[in-house]
Write a protein that holds these residues in place. Structure first.
Motif, PDB file in Angstrom:
ATOM      1  N   ALA A 168       0.823  -1.208   0.000  1.00  0.00           N
ATOM      2  CA  ALA A 168       0.000   0.000   0.000  1.00  0.00           C
ATOM      3  C   ALA A 168       0.859   1.261   0.000  1.00  0.00           C
ATOM      4  O   ALA A 168       0.565   2.223  -0.707  1.00  0.00           O
ATOM      5  CB  ALA A 168      -0.921  -0.007   1.218  1.00  0.00           C
ATOM      6  N   THR A 169       1.916   1.273   0.789  1.00  0.00           N
ATOM      7  CA  THR A 169       2.833   2.420   0.794  1.00  0.00           C
ATOM      8  C   THR A 169       4.161   1.981   1.395  1.00  0.00           C
ATOM      9  O   THR A 169       4.204   1.050   2.223  1.00  0.00           O
ATOM     10  CB  THR A 169       2.224   3.637   1.522  1.00  0.00           C
ATOM     11  N   TYR A 170       5.228   2.678   0.975  1.00  0.00           N
ATOM     12  CA  TYR A 170       6.580   2.216   1.302  1.00  0.00           C
ATOM     13  C   TYR A 170       7.519   3.407   1.188  1.00  0.00           C
ATOM     14  O   TYR A 170       7.507   4.094   0.165  1.00  0.00           O
ATOM     15  CB  TYR A 170       6.944   1.129   0.287  1.00  0.00           C
ATOM     16  N   GLY A 171       8.304   3.681   2.203  1.00  0.00           N
ATOM     17  CA  GLY A 171       9.236   4.802   2.101  1.00  0.00           C
ATOM     18  C   GLY A 171      10.215   4.826   3.260  1.00  0.00           C
ATOM     19  O   GLY A 171       9.984   4.233   4.315  1.00  0.00           O
ATOM     20  N   VAL A 172      11.316   5.534   3.027  1.00  0.00           N
ATOM     21  CA  VAL A 172      12.361   5.738   4.034  1.00  0.00           C
ATOM     22  C   VAL A 172      12.703   7.226   4.009  1.00  0.00           C
ATOM     23  O   VAL A 172      12.709   7.861   2.931  1.00  0.00           O
ATOM     24  CB  VAL A 172      13.608   4.872   3.709  1.00  0.00           C
ATOM     25  N   LEU A 173      12.954   7.813   5.165  1.00  0.00           N
ATOM     26  CA  LEU A 173      13.304   9.239   5.223  1.00  0.00           C
ATOM     27  C   LEU A 173      14.502   9.537   4.329  1.00  0.00           C
ATOM     28  O   LEU A 173      15.464   8.753   4.285  1.00  0.00           O
ATOM     29  CB  LEU A 173      13.624   9.640   6.665  1.00  0.00           C
ATOM     30  N   PRO A 174      14.483  10.677   3.634  1.00  0.00           N
ATOM     31  CA  PRO A 174      15.534  10.973   2.653  1.00  0.00           C
ATOM     32  C   PRO A 174      16.949  10.830   3.206  1.00  0.00           C
ATOM     33  O   PRO A 174      17.829  10.283   2.540  1.00  0.00           O
ATOM     34  CB  PRO A 174      15.241  12.422   2.241  1.00  0.00           C
ATOM     35  N   GLU A 175      17.182  11.295   4.428  1.00  0.00           N
ATOM     36  CA  GLU A 175      18.557  11.297   4.942  1.00  0.00           C
ATOM     37  C   GLU A 175      19.071   9.894   5.249  1.00  0.00           C
ATOM     38  O   GLU A 175      20.268   9.705   5.473  1.00  0.00           O
ATOM     39  CB  GLU A 175      18.671  12.193   6.184  1.00  0.00           C
ATOM     40  N   LEU A 176      18.186   8.895   5.270  1.00  0.00           N
ATOM     41  CA  LEU A 176      18.632   7.527   5.594  1.00  0.00           C
ATOM     42  C   LEU A 176      18.545   6.575   4.400  1.00  0.00           C
ATOM     43  O   LEU A 176      18.786   5.376   4.535  1.00  0.00           O
ATOM     44  CB  LEU A 176      17.790   6.966   6.751  1.00  0.00           C
ATOM     45  N   ARG A 177      18.205   7.118   3.243  1.00  0.00           N
ATOM     46  CA  ARG A 177      18.084   6.237   2.074  1.00  0.00           C
ATOM     47  C   ARG A 177      19.457   5.711   1.656  1.00  0.00           C
ATOM     48  O   ARG A 177      20.478   6.353   1.882  1.00  0.00           O
ATOM     49  CB  ARG A 177      17.455   6.992   0.903  1.00  0.00           C
ATOM     50  N   GLY A 178      19.434   4.552   1.029  1.00  0.00           N
ATOM     51  CA  GLY A 178      20.683   3.972   0.542  1.00  0.00           C
ATOM     52  C   GLY A 178      21.486   3.295   1.634  1.00  0.00           C
ATOM     53  O   GLY A 178      22.661   2.979   1.435  1.00  0.00           O
TER      54      GLY A 178
END
Ligand SMILES: CC(C)(COP(=O)(O)OP(=O)(O)OC[C@H]1O[C@@H](n2cnc3c(N)ncnc32)[C@H](O)[C@@H]1OP(=O)(O)O)[C@@H](O)C(=O)NCCC(=O)NCCS
Length: 309
Positions: free
Chosen positions: A110-120
């Motif tokens: 349904a939805t999926y995300g990680v805060l920008p500063e912790l991506r990768g």
């Protein structure tokens, strides 16, 4: 009944720098981040994180009614299938989320995300691996952004990425044909709607229909078996039909309900019947993201909702 919870894959940390094809992606070790199931008392905080994840530069913050709608939707997912809803947390709060659901023999993200500063840093992979472990071998589907980390994760997880189109603009009202044979739907329609869903995508929407009906208008073609939900902005949000002609009539009804600019999205090339309606209504066609599927073809005649696949 929800299935038992999967165990999150172990947190392994990451090398300091990793070269990924043509893109060098710096990776940091984030061994303080843990995965756990979402809880009712996380809902307000996870909505705030979702806004940070998805807010585009220049886009205004979500108004209170949108925040409440998001929380209501996430609460529905958590109530129906809590074992599919996971978050990544550290001592300072929520850093990422993956909300998914099993519906009989079908799974959707349904939805999926990680805060920008912790991506990768591998958090997204751990979240996706966890909800995919819960999905098991079920066929699955979701609507994907073009974010390079997202498409990489999805393809590596075995999903086919089918390009999607969207249609936007004001409907030329002189083009709207006479529409007959449609009625307002209600709970008594859910039985045949679930059978139709099962033919098109392998499982009914089940409790999602009841939730959608609390906030959206349902229009049905009972004789020919087809339905469309029309959201509070008078936009079609989920459409399924037995045949393309019925689907076109339902889409015309949704377009007729629009007052200013409308949006029809999640259109795959298997659903050119929808493009033909949009062209006739003088909407503008563009590409937008992918429908990610595994274990089933792109359904047709069918327009998934971004939130209820
Ligand atoms: C998609 C998302 C959840 C992934 O989370 P993440 O924590 O960044 O994911 P991971 O670090 O586990 O994995 C990302 C992968 O993409 C790669 N990657 C990251 N940024 C990239 C970039 N700009 N270009 C190419 N590859 C990239 C990483 O190297 C990694 O691959 P690898 O594990 O094979 O090395 C996160 O990036 C995000 O929130 N994106 C914005 C919101 C979004 O689009 N969500 C998906 C909605 S469908």
């Amino acid at each position: 009944m929800p299935a038992p919870s999967p165990q999150p894959p172990s947190s392994t940390g990451s090398p300091a720098v990793k070269t990924n094809g043509r893109v060098a992606v710096p990776l940091r070790t984030v061994d303080q981040v843990e995965l756990r199931q979402l809880r009712e008392d996380d809902l307000a905080a996870v909505e705030r994180v979702s806004e940070q994840v998805f807010l585009e530069p220049g886009e205004s913050a979500r108004p209170p009614h949108i925040i409440q709608a998001w929380i209501g939707w996430a609460r529905h997912l958590l109530t129906v299938d809590p074992a599919g809803c996971w978050i990544a947390v550290d001592a300072s709060g929520i850093k990422g989320f993956a909300l998914s659901q099993n519906r009989d023999d079908f799974w959707y993200l349904a939805t999926y995300g990680v805060l920008p500063e912790l991506r990768g840093t591998g958090i997204g992979k751990q979240l996706l691996d966890t909800v995919l472990a819960y999905a098991g071998e079920r066929p699955g589907m979701f609507s994907s952004t073009t974010h390079p980390a997202a498409t990489r994760r999805y393809r590596l997880a075995g999903f086919s990425l089918i390009p999607q189109m969207r249609m936007i603009g004001a409907v030329d009202r002189s083009t709207i044909p006479a529409i007959t044979g449609l009625t307002e739907g209600d709970e008594s329609d859910f039985g045949w709607m679930d059978e139709l869903d099962t033919r098109l995508r392998g499982a009914g929407h089940g409790p999602d229909h009841a939730f959608l009906l609390t906030t959206q208008r349902l229009v049905v073609d009972r004789p020919h078996r087809g339905y469309v939900y029309i959201d509070q902005r008078a936009r079609p949000s989920l459409l399924a039909a037995t045949d393309a002609q019925t689907a076109q009539t339902l889409l015309w009804e949704a377009l007729a309900a629009s007052s200013d600019d409308t949006l029809v999205n999640c259109i795959t090339s298997a659903n050119e019947w929808a493009v033909d309606v949009g062209m006739a209504a003088r909407l503008n066609l563009a590409t937008e993201g992918y429908l990610a599927v595994r274990g089933l073809p792109a359904p047709a005649p069918y327009l998934p909702g971004g939130r209820f696949l």
